[in-house]
Write a protein that holds these residues in place. Structure first.
Motif, PDB file in Angstrom:
ATOM      1  N   TRP A  72      32.879  80.480  95.922  1.00  0.00           N
ATOM      2  CA  TRP A  72      32.844  79.786  97.033  1.00  0.00           C
ATOM      3  C   TRP A  72      33.472  80.325  98.212  1.00  0.00           C
ATOM      4  O   TRP A  72      34.901  80.891  98.040  1.00  0.00           O
ATOM      5  N   CYS A 125      37.434  75.599 102.062  1.00  0.00           N
ATOM      6  CA  CYS A 125      36.825  76.068 100.819  1.00  0.00           C
ATOM      7  C   CYS A 125      35.442  75.336 100.678  1.00  0.00           C
ATOM      8  O   CYS A 125      35.529  74.025 100.580  1.00  0.00           O
ATOM      9  N   ASP A 126      34.687  76.303 100.714  1.00  0.00           N
ATOM     10  CA  ASP A 126      32.827  75.561 100.530  1.00  0.00           C
ATOM     11  C   ASP A 126      32.732  75.398  99.054  1.00  0.00           C
ATOM     12  O   ASP A 126      31.843  76.227  98.636  1.00  0.00           O
ATOM     13  N   PRO A 185      33.219  70.298 101.107  1.00  0.00           N
ATOM     14  CA  PRO A 185      34.558  70.974 101.356  1.00  0.00           C
ATOM     15  C   PRO A 185      35.801  70.562 100.583  1.00  0.00           C
ATOM     16  O   PRO A 185      35.924  69.285 100.359  1.00  0.00           O
TER      17      PRO A 185
END
Lengths: 375, 375
Positions: free
Chosen positions: B309, B354-355, B360
């Motif tokens: 990620w 953070c993806d 998200p």
């Protein structure tokens, strides 16, 4: 009962991963530390598409080992026993790579993009480490890396129609392993006439991983009139055609002569390539084993072999079957296999005892490729 | 929906494969061209067994790279930045292996069996090729091979009881990474105090692949009174403990300093090991990234992360989460992760965008290992 595949960051998803999921992928293997689709749930349809129509395969696991710099070609010459004297930009070559003992490590296609830029489109072993070790130890002026390049294969008798529709009529003029750098509405690509089947076809080397879904969808669109569908490197067709799978058909001792690749070994050339002395000795002494096909008796195999099947003759080890399955085309429907057999037992028709997953069977040596009737 | 794993001869089955199938394995990964069990269908029970009882893991994918011959130790010294001056037979060492650029390739445990016999118990990359290339290019008198050796791990706070029951009280005296060659009713083994967890435990290095099921069953029998059960290297426990997973946590540029392994790099030693100049320069210039933990907000993660990620700070790339999941022990239950972050953002508590796979989230930097309360 099938087993589930664990997904995690140690092995990587392909740039086409999301597109293959949308297309209904059901099964994967791991190859070069990446996930590769191996089935979309209908093996018979996938085989038919490949042999009679056109299929698209996510083969981004064929990673590129890039050699860049003034010594790129010099390193390539050191890495392969094949004579590269007549290498021409735009024309790829199949180049076995051996270690110092003459054992085969990989069998990539080499793509010479420029005098100082070469790709090796590799099978399943860490060739980037091997090439880096050799380059650094010899002090060559070359950078070895794995660039963001991911092949998408279009395979089958109708593949040329699809690819010509996408790129134009010039693709019909590409020779086998010939390639050209081009783009598709801004997506940078290399288009090559290649692929791990003998059904004809092309590979589109995507040069920007962010465009995976976009490229996949454009190919689907172009293939619509030709009934294109998803597929994968096919275990049955590869056996019929006698294609080699490094790691399956080979062990730690297998040399190119055993695999029938002697024509790619030139021990007379000037270049002191890795394995030269060992391969000259093997050429002299003769090969101990041979890569052959097998006809296997008994009920049709419901699924491809999961592991190597040992072979015996007169109670003694005779070699192994490295892959086996049911071909609908050989002899109008037959279990077939491939593998290495002792040279003394490699005559067509030799009968061997075989420990298959479903009990003892008889494997009869057959020369490769298999005749498949219509094709 | 989970994906099916394709089984074929290119990747190999472990000597414990049949035993793990009988024990109910449901999920595998591929590691060093072999299948490794990753679940038996009840992750919570497998975690509990590891952290509170005792578990047995098929980790035969930890292949041994064997260095045999007069130059075995010389080659080992060249391969690792760690100073091996005080190496003693019977005492293993954790030895990072780097390339000429100082990038980490693998992080094996080195087992010195004799002056002319060394094993490297490796993580997931083709170290046999790397070691062979270096040995051959330098003309060392050493044979590099992958012998028939397959570790079975016994891990958890009750592991010592089980292993003492099998082999005797002497196992309690083994230091960490200490090992001894022995046998169990004729099955040749090396017993080591080691394993990819911080819960304590041992690894039994089986030296004859034909005895896999036999050894597995003997361990089951010995563990019966301690409620032993099958398990596998655990993604949650490894994050809590801050263990490194080569290939997941590392990329093509990662160096030992970024991973907090600087204490295993001795650029002052006499040996001119591979990567010495590059690592001296990095030591001088400082590391660009750091391996850290993360606390991740939002709903509990139902399954470990499938891929890296990306992390961002103020719109700019900040690093990545390489593994993430829900720990029942951290903060009484929390999403945690590990990965590499830019050194300027590595302060505990730093918040990063953070993806994640589920949208998200916020990842807050945490120092490793995580505190897990009771243990």
């Amino acid at each position: 009962m099938p087993f589930e595949l664990a997904l995690g960051a140690r092995n990587r998803k392909s740039p086409f991963f999301e597109a293959t999921v949308a297309a209904g992928v059901t099964q994967f293997t791991v190859y070069n530390h990446m996930y590769m689709p191996t089935s979309y749930g209908d093996p018979a349809a996938e085989y038919r598409r490949l042999t009679e129509g056109v299929a698209m395969w996510d083969v981004s696991v064929e990673r590129q080992v890039q050699l860049a710099g003034p010594d790129a070609l010099a390193l390539a010459r050191i890495l392969t026993p094949r004579n590269l004297d007549k290498l021409k930009p735009g024309q790829g070559r199949y180049v076995p790579i051996c270690d110092h003992r003459g054992a085969i490590l990989n069998d990539p296609v080499l793509l010479p993009l420029a005098d100082d830029l070469v790709w090796l489109s590799i099978a399943d072993s860490d060739m980037v480490l091997w090439a880096r070790a050799i380059a650094a130890e010899r002090g060559l002026d070359v950078t070895v890396s794995e660039p963001d390049v991911s092949p998408l294969a279009i395979q089958g008798p109708k593949a040329e129609e699809v690819v010509a529709g996408l790129f134009g009529e010039w693709v019909r003029e590409l020779s086998y392993f010939g390639f050209r750098e081009t783009e598709l509405d801004g997506i940078a690509l290399v288009v090559a006439r290649s692929g791990w089947s003998k059904q004809g076809g092309f590979e589109l080397y995507l040069r920007d991983g962010r465009c995976g879904t976009d490229l996949w969808n454009r190919v689907v669109e172009a293939g619509r009139g030709h009934d294109i569908g998803p597929g994968s490197p096919n275990p049955i067709e590869r056996m019929e055609s006698g294609l080699i799978s490094i790691g399956a058909d080979t062990d730690d001792e297998t040399n190119p002569f055993e695999l029938g690749l002697g024509r790619f070994v030139d021990v007379e050339q000037e270049t002191d390539f890795i394995g030269k002395a060992a391969l000259a000795r093997i050429a002299d002494e003769g090969r101990r084993r041979q890569f052959v096909g097998y006809r296997i008796d008994g009920p049709p195999l419901a699924a491809p072999a999961q592991h190597r099947w040992p072979l015996h003759a007169g109670g003694k080890p005779a070699g192994f079957v490295s892959s086996a399955g049911f071909s609908p085309r050989v002899d109008g429907g037959s279990n077939i296999g491939v593998g290495l057999v002792e040279t003394g037992l490699a005559e067509e028709g030799t009968e061997l005892a075989c420990d298959s997953e479903t009990g003892p069977r008889t494997a009869k040596v057959a020369y490769l490729p298999f005749a498949t009737g219509g094709s």
